[in-house]
Design a protein around this motif. Structure first.
Motif, PDB file in Angstrom:
ATOM      1  N   LYS A  17      59.034  20.789  31.985  1.00 14.38           N
ATOM      2  CA  LYS A  17      57.572  19.700  32.422  1.00 14.38           C
ATOM      3  C   LYS A  17      58.238  18.647  30.999  1.00 14.38           C
ATOM      4  N   GLU A  18      57.685  18.879  29.821  1.00 14.82           N
ATOM      5  CA  GLU A  18      58.311  18.480  28.489  1.00 14.82           C
ATOM      6  C   GLU A  18      59.814  18.010  28.500  1.00 14.82           C
ATOM      7  N   GLY A  19      60.837  18.695  28.306  1.00 18.84           N
ATOM      8  CA  GLY A  19      61.975  18.458  28.424  1.00 18.84           C
ATOM      9  C   GLY A  19      62.659  17.574  30.149  1.00 18.84           C
ATOM     10  N   ILE A  20      62.068  17.522  30.791  1.00 23.03           N
ATOM     11  CA  ILE A  20      62.118  16.639  32.083  1.00 23.03           C
ATOM     12  C   ILE A  20      63.399  16.089  32.097  1.00 23.03           C
ATOM     13  N   ASN A  21      63.614  15.115  31.405  1.00 20.85           N
ATOM     14  CA  ASN A  21      64.343  13.882  30.779  1.00 20.85           C
ATOM     15  C   ASN A  21      65.861  14.379  30.624  1.00 20.85           C
ATOM     16  N   ASP A  22      65.575  15.291  30.072  1.00 20.34           N
ATOM     17  CA  ASP A  22      66.708  16.117  29.678  1.00 20.34           C
ATOM     18  C   ASP A  22      67.900  17.304  30.499  1.00 20.34           C
ATOM     19  N   ILE A  23      66.598  17.961  31.623  1.00 21.90           N
ATOM     20  CA  ILE A  23      67.127  19.059  32.155  1.00 21.90           C
ATOM     21  C   ILE A  23      68.164  18.267  33.236  1.00 21.90           C
ATOM     22  N   PRO A  24      69.365  18.683  33.341  1.00 25.37           N
ATOM     23  CA  PRO A  24      70.128  18.261  34.777  1.00 25.37           C
ATOM     24  C   PRO A  24      68.966  18.881  35.983  1.00 25.37           C
ATOM     25  N   ASP A  25      69.579  18.310  36.936  1.00 25.54           N
ATOM     26  CA  ASP A  25      69.234  18.573  38.047  1.00 25.54           C
ATOM     27  C   ASP A  25      70.261  19.783  38.407  1.00 25.54           C
ATOM     28  N   LYS A  26      68.553  21.274  39.323  1.00 26.23           N
ATOM     29  CA  LYS A  26      69.276  22.529  39.307  1.00 26.23           C
ATOM     30  C   LYS A  26      70.006  22.726  37.872  1.00 26.23           C
ATOM     31  N   THR A  27      68.457  23.766  37.051  1.00 28.18           N
ATOM     32  CA  THR A  27      68.811  24.336  36.219  1.00 28.18           C
ATOM     33  C   THR A  27      68.026  25.229  36.538  1.00 28.18           C
ATOM     34  N   VAL A  28      68.042  26.448  35.490  1.00 24.77           N
ATOM     35  CA  VAL A  28      67.027  27.589  35.754  1.00 24.77           C
ATOM     36  C   VAL A  28      66.784  27.854  34.293  1.00 24.77           C
ATOM     37  N   VAL A  29      65.707  27.371  33.934  1.00 19.21           N
ATOM     38  CA  VAL A  29      65.205  27.529  32.829  1.00 19.21           C
ATOM     39  C   VAL A  29      65.281  29.390  32.312  1.00 19.21           C
ATOM     40  N   TYR A  30      65.285  30.153  31.529  1.00 13.52           N
ATOM     41  CA  TYR A  30      63.948  31.352  31.655  1.00 13.52           C
ATOM     42  C   TYR A  30      64.669  32.166  30.428  1.00 13.52           C
ATOM     43  N   THR A  31      63.547  33.356  30.246  1.00 10.92           N
ATOM     44  CA  THR A  31      63.464  34.154  28.794  1.00 10.92           C
ATOM     45  C   THR A  31      63.266  34.922  29.056  1.00 10.92           C
ATOM     46  N   TYR A  32      63.754  35.925  28.075  1.00  9.67           N
ATOM     47  CA  TYR A  32      63.179  37.330  28.484  1.00  9.67           C
ATOM     48  C   TYR A  32      61.011  37.674  27.614  1.00  9.67           C
ATOM     49  N   LYS A  33      61.339  36.897  26.611  1.00 11.43           N
ATOM     50  CA  LYS A  33      59.944  36.243  25.765  1.00 11.43           C
ATOM     51  C   LYS A  33      59.096  35.793  26.005  1.00 11.43           C
ATOM     52  N   GLN A  34      58.297  35.229  27.523  1.00 14.91           N
ATOM     53  CA  GLN A  34      57.346  34.936  27.301  1.00 14.91           C
ATOM     54  C   GLN A  34      56.060  34.159  26.777  1.00 14.91           C
ATOM     55  N   THR A  35      55.258  34.055  26.133  1.00 18.23           N
ATOM     56  CA  THR A  35      54.087  34.365  24.728  1.00 18.23           C
ATOM     57  C   THR A  35      52.840  33.593  25.900  1.00 18.23           C
ATOM     58  N   ALA A  36      52.931  32.093  26.119  1.00 16.91           N
ATOM     59  CA  ALA A  36      52.204  32.138  27.072  1.00 16.91           C
ATOM     60  C   ALA A  36      52.289  31.679  28.246  1.00 16.91           C
ATOM     61  N   GLY A  37      52.516  32.486  29.076  1.00 17.64           N
ATOM     62  CA  GLY A  37      52.736  32.089  30.441  1.00 17.64           C
ATOM     63  C   GLY A  37      51.888  31.534  31.630  1.00 17.64           C
ATOM     64  N   ARG A  38      51.749  30.981  32.537  1.00 20.66           N
ATOM     65  CA  ARG A  38      50.503  29.862  32.887  1.00 20.66           C
ATOM     66  C   ARG A  38      50.632  29.929  34.456  1.00 20.66           C
ATOM     67  N   GLY A  39      50.064  30.907  34.393  1.00 19.48           N
ATOM     68  CA  GLY A  39      49.440  31.023  36.649  1.00 19.48           C
ATOM     69  C   GLY A  39      49.375  29.998  37.683  1.00 19.48           C
ATOM     70  N   ARG A  40      48.909  29.867  38.911  1.00 17.95           N
ATOM     71  CA  ARG A  40      47.782  29.228  39.751  1.00 17.95           C
ATOM     72  C   ARG A  40      46.260  29.345  39.033  1.00 17.95           C
ATOM     73  N   LEU A  41      45.608  28.142  39.634  1.00 16.73           N
ATOM     74  CA  LEU A  41      44.749  28.315  39.738  1.00 16.73           C
ATOM     75  C   LEU A  41      43.908  28.341  37.662  1.00 16.73           C
ATOM     76  N   GLN A  42      44.539  28.093  36.732  1.00 17.62           N
ATOM     77  CA  GLN A  42      44.004  28.220  35.648  1.00 17.62           C
ATOM     78  C   GLN A  42      44.450  29.383  35.450  1.00 17.62           C
TER      79      GLN A  42
END
Ligand code: BTN
Length: 244
Positions: A17-42
């Motif tokens: 979201k924060e990097g949307i202007n710089d990330i090209p179309d059809k990019t998968v951003v992925y990690t194996y260490k996500q420290t504050a993942g967000r879900g639906r309904l807050q």
């Protein structure tokens, strides 16, 4: 599809979201260490270890919003279900886009649109972010500490799952459908979606913003909406919401 691997990040969706202007179309951003993942309904999405998937697909199909974009989560859901089936398990879809096995959640999707109004007040879409988390190799004791019934592919199959293979498989399947899906819409996958739906012909409570609507889920419409018959025997057509 481009792949952008991050060694550690609070949330792949937030990063995209924060990097949307710089990330090209059809990019998968992925990690194996996500420290504050967000879900639906807050809700939050727990970190369950490095052998699981935390990824966000960034798409920039056009600069105006189209209804079909909101169905992309349902496409991803079908693609995830097809991938799980290759491991000989029977996943079920909970409208609109949770995947469950034997009543326990194994994967979740969080879709976000990023855009802004231009000087004429017209909404300009910058990009869509389809974030998904998949429990591939979660130890039993960690699953027990999640605040809702949850399972993981290793538990269901009794085998360790290769995360790289799983991720590539999901993304390749998604790409195979993507262009046609944008043209044809939900109808392209309607039967594949319905076949795996676990809520049809059942009484459900659906949270829509701050309202809860109760009724019998009777059908999935051609545009992916959920049709309910409520207590007053009235038909309700829901385009967004979460089955509780
Ligand atoms: C849900 O079921 O509520 C959706 C969960 C979505 C979790 C994924 S993990 C990768 C991506 N980044 C996030 O912060 N959330 C999504």
């Amino acid at each position: 599809m481009n792949y952008l691997y991050l060694e550690e990040i609070d949330s792949t969706n937030k990063f995209a979201k924060e990097g949307i202007n710089d990330i090209p179309d059809k990019t998968v951003v992925y990690t194996y260490k996500q420290t504050a993942g967000r879900g639906r309904l807050q809700r939050k999405w727990n970190y369950t270890g490095e052998d699981n998937i935390y990824a966000s697909i960034v798409l920039k199909p056009s600069d105006e919003m189209r209804e079909v974009y909101s169905n992309l989560t349902q496409l991803l859901c079908v693609v995830l279900a097809e991938t799980f089936e290759e491991y000989d398990i029977q996943p079920k879809i909970k409208w609109p886009n949770d995947i469950r096995v034997n009543g326990k959640k194994i994967s979740g999707i969080l879709a976000e649109a990023v855009g802004a109004n231009d000087s004429d007040g017209k909404y300009m879409l910058k990009g869509l972010i389809l974030g998904f988390g998949v429990n591939l190799n979660v130890p039993k004791e960690i699953l027990e500490n999640i605040d809702q019934p949850a399972t993981s592919l290793n538990i269901e199959t009794g085998k360790f799952i290769d995360k790289e293979i799983f991720l590539k498989n999901v993304i390749n399947k998604f790409c195979l459908y993507y262009n046609r899906f944008i043209e044809d819409g939900f109808i392209l996958i309607k039967e594949d979606y319905k076949r795996r739906a676990e809520f049809l012909n059942k009484n459900v409570s659906v949270k829509v913003f701050d309202k809860t609507i109760e009724g019998k889920a009777v059908e999935i419409a051609d545009n992916g909406a959920l049709k309910l018959i409520d207590k007053d025997n009235k038909e309700q057509i829901l385009l967004i919401g979460d089955i509780l």
